[in-house]
Structures are given as structure tokens and as C-alpha cells.
Design an enzyme around this catalytic site. Structure first.
Site: not given
Length: 761
Positions: A345-346
Site C-alpha cells: 500500500e505505497v
């Protein structure tokens, strides 16, 4: 011919008898997870204060555990002897690392294993065969009976894990020890601790004391506010006051583990043959660290984007110096061969705008920011390898390319090919998909079955590729898990279903259900705040024409049911529902089950309304099979958003299965037409969806299961005349995988899928 027929009948009788004996054995020995082989013997072995014990070298942890149990039950440990009646024997013929054998006769108990881990697993099996007195610290039994039997056992998978997020909400060392005791009881062997995130940094790093001096504490956030609201109806949702402090006039929540505490925790785990897997999540989920060291990000500081926070910058050497310093201390504390980097989840937007990242990408020949993230992961993996450790990352590490040696933890249910790609690439994979293994999702009546029947190995893999699937893990994210009671409730009994799924060779869900009640009693004795079995036989929204009858069959005989009609929460002192309740006027009932130890189960709110039968519409000559379906390629917070949108396309659906052509990452579906009910009656509908949905029949909203949420089944009733009734089912998917299902019953009939033949347009 007669002789042949007789022989065939004899063989059939023997086969059936064997199957019956096997089933009987399974029910008579309520072990979880169930062993690979169990043969019942004759008689019992009696353990008394005069029983002696003898153990070969290398089994000190198993002996200590057995003696602890004996002291609790008998008041003192057993005496050691050269020829003991309970023998812990080293057996080189047992090749599985955690394999063991147990032989109990009337005169002796022999536990055999090659390794300390195998012997410890044997002791925990013996523990489940012993009466509950072994779990009571104040017990003083004179005799413990062990049934005669022979067990041969070993695990199906090497990785049998639980995860706990201690960042969003914090958990004490004592709770982690309790959790590992229960893991050991059920032969789980990996505890994955998510130690840091945007909401807090919860492990001491001596080189960077600000990480915990400031980063371990925060003011209440939106999830805390949600927990506080829910605590009015559910005491388990109250925030643990022991993690709240006052500082500089502010109320702060948090805490952290000192390095000395972690050393003690690791030692505690090792004695139970549990590996603690530390996770320091980066490059994303690093707001708590970036707030203390703003230069870790490309722009300086961190803030929330559309979905995720600003990550650290993979293009500055200072980032790697920080990361390596942090992980050097982590590696010194945790002996596990695995270190979890996270890497999920970057939000990479700041990287795309960074001149330093543009220069690095040109230098390294990287085509996009996904490959830049892969560069970061691979560089950190090389550092881990220099310390003789193995990297684990969430399955996003596949996106920009992955090394052959990285380990992948699969979580994104909506990317079903991720574990297949990883296994085919030769990467070891741990299966932890959100559905069904995110234990922060609210459990329901289907949870245990979904976990028990979960396919650990994806069907697309060959036998050789399947060997790279090393096990499975359940994850508990703690945004809305503010207390240890709430964590217990979410873990248990779901952990037991997973434990058997990843250990046992021969799976039988019906037999598991028969064995489970004995474990509720053990969990109660161990003061585990487990979730009681679901109550059934009603819906949340109920209607009646003349009268309704609330008649609940208790899922366990020793439960008691208590209810209120004044809006208050049911207590053990509330009226007991011990016979059918006749309802003749509109009423709201709150209902809960209570265990013998007065543990309260889920609180059910049942609303009863009096209605006339809804009139069927006139039959149309042109009615056709199926429903009209409008498809909206858009993200919606709830189904109401579709009212002001134009559909992207329309089609006829013969059922409520979402077709493969509906492939937008976020979407809405509106099914419209008629439902053709075959008889007049009160119909109950059970609507399962992930994310949200609303079912309307005629002019009545029957089930409201709206909003963004994990798979949840909600129910309602409607009184219908025989014939056609206008039908609308709205469904939205926000991204991350979906579930959609509709079942029904009429009167006292069993619950079943709504037949496709009911749907017309």
C-alpha cells in the site's frame, strides 16, 4: 454367485463398520487439530501424585510444560525416576521436524519425538486428553485419567501463523504471552507482530529514541472515536485505559516494548517452539517515523493522500542508513530466520515528482515507480541476507519484479494469480488472503466453515509448484480492536479452525464441529473471551400477519438465553428465554446467549412488525427469465450513489453471480425485475455482501447491508402473496474483492439459495 455375493456383503459390512469406528473415535477424542492417525486402546492410565516421569536429553521445554500442568492439577510436579511411568523418549525414526507419537496403555504413557518441537507438540496433545483440572491453578485432583490410545502425528504445513497489529492499538506483553500459550495448545508456530505503522512506532530503537519517546503516542483518531461509540453497546470496544496517558495537557494513547521486554518475549516464545516474526513496514505506512525524521520522505514530512500516507524516499542514501540501523537492532532482538519488510500500500506519487528519484531511475534503468519500489525491496533483502535472514513482503512486492529468494505473504484476495505467479517463480508463499483470513472482519455463522474449507494451495499449481506454498496465516488488524477482550473474541474459535486446516492430514468439518464444544469449556477455563456460537432461527427484521413465534434451538446445551424488550442490553439477570415466545404486537427484542461462566455472546436486536401480505402484481404475458442489470464503473461509498449516476452498460442476468465481464476495480450493480414466489407466506431473506447492498421487494426495504465493509450477512422478512413482486437488489464493490449471495426461507423451511427460476423481468 451366492458365495461371491456373501463375500461382497461381508466386505461392505466391514468397510462400513470401519468408517463407523473411525467416526466414533473422532468424536470420542475431541482433539484439535486432529492427529494424522489415532487408534483407541482399552482402558485408561491414571496419573496420581505418585506417578513418576523420565525424559531423554533435549526435551527440557516439554518436561517443564508437562510439570506445570501436573502442578496445576495435582498440586505438585511429578517425581523424576530412572524408569518412569510417563516417558519422553527420543526416536530417530520420526523424521518430521514436529512429528511425534503417543502410546498410552494402562501401565505407561510414552511420548516419542526426534526434536524438542515434536515432543512439545506431543505434550500439548496429551494436555487436550487430560481433564480441565490441568488448566486450573487452584486444582488439587488426586487422579487424572488418560484414555489408552496410539497417536502418530505430524503437520501438513510448516507455517501455521497468527498475526497481530500492535500499532493501531497496543497490546501488553502479558497478552502476547497468553496468545502464544493458546497458539502452542493448538500447534500454531509463527507469531507475526506488526510493530510499526502510521499510527504508532511501538518498539524501542536505541539509536533513534524519538521513535518511541514521541512516535509511540498519539491523540485519539477516527478509529478510536468509532470504538468509543461502539463501546456504548459493547464493552469489548472500550479503549484499554492502561495504554492512555496525560502529557502536556493532552490525552495520548500508545505504548512500546522495550528491548529487554522483547528479549523476554522471544525467550518465552522459544520455549513453546514459536517463532516471532517482526515487521517494520516500509517504504509505506511510515508516518510515525517520518513525523520524527521528516527528511526520510522525498518532500519532507508525511501526510495522508487519497488512500495512503507519504512513504519514505528510496532515492536518498539517508533512507537506507536509517533502515539498516533500525533493522540491525531488530535482527539482534529476534532470532527468527524471517524478517518482514511489509512493502504494501505505497503511495508513490512523491517519488514520481522527485528529481533524486528521476536520477536514480535513469541510473538503474528503472522504467516506473513500481520498479523503483522493487529496487528498494531488493536492496533491503540484500542487507537482510548479509545478516543471514530471509525477507518477507506482502504480495505487492511482485509488481515491480521480485528476487528468487524473497518470501511472499499473499493477502489481496482480489489478485488471485499473485500466489500462483510467486510459486511458479520459485518464491515461497504464505497464504493469508483477506477473505477468509483477516480476523478483524466481523465473524458470522459462515466463518468457521469458510476457514476450515479454505484451499491453501491454489488450484492452478502443479504438485511441484504447490511445494512452494509453505502454509497459511490469519491476520488481525487492530484499527477497531481496542481491547484484549475484543482480540480474544476475534481470534477464537476461528483460530481453532485454521489450526486444524494447516496441521491435519484428514479434514472433516462435521467432525470438527462435534469436537469444538469441548474446547469452548477449555477456553472458558483459560479465561479466553471467545465468541459463542451463533444463534439462528430468526432474522434481524421480522414481520408477522397474525403472530410470530421466537423459538431458538440453543447451539450448545449449557448455554442460557436472556432477553430484554425495553431497549437495555441483556444481562445474565435478564429474563430467560427458555420456551417459545409468542409475539402479537410490534416489539424490539435484544437477545444474547451466556456461557456457564457468564461470557456473553453477540447481542441480537430483533425487530417485529405487523404487516398484511404484499399483493402480487398482475402477471405479464411477456415476462422472461432473469433480471435486468445496470453496471456502473465507479467508486461508491454506498448504494445511494447509483441513484444520480448513469450506467455504463446494461445486461440480463440469469442469477446473482457477478459475471466475469464486470471487471472494474470499483463498481455498482443494480438488479431489477420481479421475484416470483411460489406460495403465500412470510419470506426470510439472508443477504451476504462485500461491500454493500440493499434488497427491496415491492415498496419495502427488506435487508439493508449497505456501506463499505467486509463480507457480512444481514437478514430481513417480508409477507408476500403468491406471484410476482417488484424486485431490486443494489450492490457496490469498493475494491479489494467482493462477495454476493442471497438465500431465503419461507415459514419453517430450511435456508436455501434463491432459485434462478424466481427471477423474472
Amino acid at each position: 454367485m451366492t458365495r461371491l455375493l456373501s463375500r461382497l456383503l461381508l466386505i461392505a459390512a466391514i468397510t462400513l463398520q470401519g468408517a463407523y469406528v473411525s467416526a466414533q473415535t473422532n468424536a470420542s477424542f475431541p482433539l484439535i487439530p486432529y492427529p494424522a492417525s489415532l487408534e483407541a486402546g482399552s482402558g485408561t492410565f491414571s496419573i496420581t501424585p505418585r506417578t513418576t516421569i523420565q525424559a531423554d536429553a533435549g526435551f527440557e521445554n516439554a518436561v517443564a510444560q508437562l510439570q506445570r500442568l501436573m502442578k496445576q492439577a495435582l498440586g505438585k510436579p511429578l517425581a523424576a525416576a530412572a524408569k518412569g511411568q510417563i516417558v519422553l523418549r527420543k526416536d530417530e525414526t520420526i523424521t518430521a521436524a514436529e512429528g511425534y507419537r503417543i502410546n498410552v496403555s494402562a501401565s505407561q504413557v510414552v511420548l516419542s519425538a526426534q526434536t524438542g518441537a515434536g515432543m512439545f507438540r506431543a505434550v500439548e496433545t496429551l494436555r487436550q486428553l487430560l481433564p480441565l483440572a490441568v488448566e486450573k491453578r487452584t486444582a488439587s485432583a488426586q487422579r487424572l485419567q488418560v484414555p489408552a490410545l496410539t497417536i502418530t502425528d505430524e503437520p501438513s504445513y510448516a507455517w501455521r501463523g497468527l498475526h497481530l497489529d500492535v500499532s493501531r492499538h497496543f497490546f501488553s506483553i502479558q497478552y502476547l504471552e497468553k496468545l502464544m500459550d493458546l497458539m502452542a495448545l493448538y500447534k500454531m508456530n509463527k507469531l507475526h507482530l506488526h510493530l510499526t505503522d502510521d499510527q504508532g512506532w511501538h518498539i524501542e530503537i536505541k539509536k533513534y529514541p524519538a521513535l518511541t519517546e514521541k512516535g509511540a503516542w498519539r491523540t485519539f483518531d477516527k478509529n478510536d472515536s468509532a470504538c468509543i461509540r461502539q463501546s456504548k453497546e459493547n464493552p469489548d470496544m472500550a479503549i484499554d485505559a492502561s495504554h492512555i496517558i496525560k502529557r502536556d495537557g493532552k490525552t495520548l494513547y500508545g505504548g512500546f516494548y522495550t528491548q529487554e521486554q522483547i528479549k523476554g518475549l522471544v525467550k518465552y516464545a522459544a520455549a513453546r517452539y514459536i517463532d516471532i516474526i517482526p515487521e517494520i513496514d516500509m517504504p509505506g505506512h511510515m508516518m510515525a517515523a517520518i513525523h520524527q525524521f521528516p527528511n526520510l520522505s522525498c518532500e519532507g514530512g508525511s501526510k495522508w493522500g487519497e488512500l495512503f500516507s507519504t512513504p519514505i524516499c528510496p532515492c536518498n542514501e539517508g533512507t537506507y542508513e536509517f533502515a539498516e540501523n533500525v533493522f540491525s537492532e531488530i535482527i539482534a532482538l529476534f532470532p527468527s530466520e524471517y524478517i518482514h519488510l511489509g512493502a504494501d500500500e505505497v503511495d508513490r506519487k512523491t517519488w514520481a515528482k522527485s528529481p533524486a528519484c528521476t536520477a536514480l531511475m535513469e541510473k538503474e534503468g528503472l522504467k516506473n515507480t513500481a520498479e523503483l519500489q522493487s529496487y528498494f525491496v531488493k536492496r533491503m533483502e540484500r542487507f537482510f541476507q548479509s545478516k543471514a535472514r530471509k525477507l518477507i513482503g506482502w504480495d505487492e512486492i511482485l509488481e515491480g519484479g521480485i528476487s528468487a529468494t524473497a518470501n511472499v505473504m499473499y493477502w489481496r484476495s482480489w489478485v488471485p494469480d499473485a500466489p500462483v505467479i510467486a510459486a511458479r517463480n520459485g518464491n515461497h508463499v504464505i497464504m493469508s488472503p483477506g477473505n477468509p483470513l483477516y480476523f478483524d472482519n466481523q465473524p458470522d455463522a459462515n466463518s468457521l466453515s469458510n476457514i476450515y474449507k479454505f484451499k491453501v494451495v491454489p488450484e492452478k499449481l502443479t504438485a511441484e509448484q504447490a511445494s512452494f506454498i509453505i502454509g497459511a496465516q490469519a491476520n488481525l488488524w487492530s484499527e477497531q480492536v481496542p481491547s484484549e477482550h475484543r482480540a480474544d473474541y476475534l481470534y477464537f474459535p476461528r483460530m481453532l479452525a485454521l489450526a486444524e486446516r494447516v496441521w491435519s492430514k484428514n479434514l472433516d468439518y462435521a467432525a470438527f464441529q462435534q469436537r469444538l464444544p469441548a474446547h469452548f469449556k477449555r477456553l472458558e477455563t483459560l479465561k479466553v473471551h471467545y465468541r459463542l456460537p451463533d444463534l439462528s432461527g430468526f432474522t434481524a427484521q421480522n414481520v408477522f400477519v397474525d403472530q410470530a413465534v421466537l423459538d431458538i434451538k440453543k447451539p450448545l446445551p449449557d448455554l442460557t438465553l436472556h432477553y430484554t424488550t425495553d431497549g437495555s442490553l441483556p444481562q445474565f439477570s435478564s429474563p430467560a428465554l427458555n420456551k417459545p415466545l409468542i409475539i402479537t404486537k410490534p416489539l424490539t427484542i435484544k437477545l444474547a446467549a451466556f456461557s456457564p461462566g457468564r461470557t456473553r455472546g453477540d447481542i441480537y436486536t430483533l425487530q417485529y412488525k405487523k404487516e398484511a401480505y404484499q399483493a402480487a402484481v398482475q402477471t405479464f404475458a411477456s415476462v422472461k427469465e432473469g433480471l435486468q442489470c445496470a453496471y456502473y464503473k465507479k467508486y461508491y461509498l454506498n448504494t445511494g450513489g447509483m441513484k444520480t449516476s448513469e450506467p455504463d452498460s446494461q445486461f440480463v442476468a440469469k442469477d446473482l453471480v457477478v459475471p466475469a465481464s464486470v471487471n472494474a476495480p470499483s463498481f455498482g450493480l443494480k438488479y431489477t425485475g420481479f421475484i416470483d414466489v411460489p406460495e403465500t407466506g412470510v419470506y426470510s431473506f439472508y443477504f451476504l455482501c462485500d461491500d454493500g447492498g440493499v434488497l427491496t421487494i415491492g415498496d419495502k426495504e427488506v435487508v439493508n447491508n449497505d456501506g463499505q465493509h467486509a463480507p457480512i450477512e444481514k437478514s430481513g422478512q417480508v409477507a408476500l402473496q403468491k406471484g410476482l413482486h417488484p424486485f431490486t437488489l443494489d450492490f457496490i464493490e469498493g475494491g479489494g474483492g467482493f462477495s454476493l449471495g442471497l438465500k431465503y426461507s419461507v415459514g419453517n423451511s430450511p435456508v436455501a439459495e434463491v432459485p434462478d427460476s424466481f427471477f423474472k423481468h
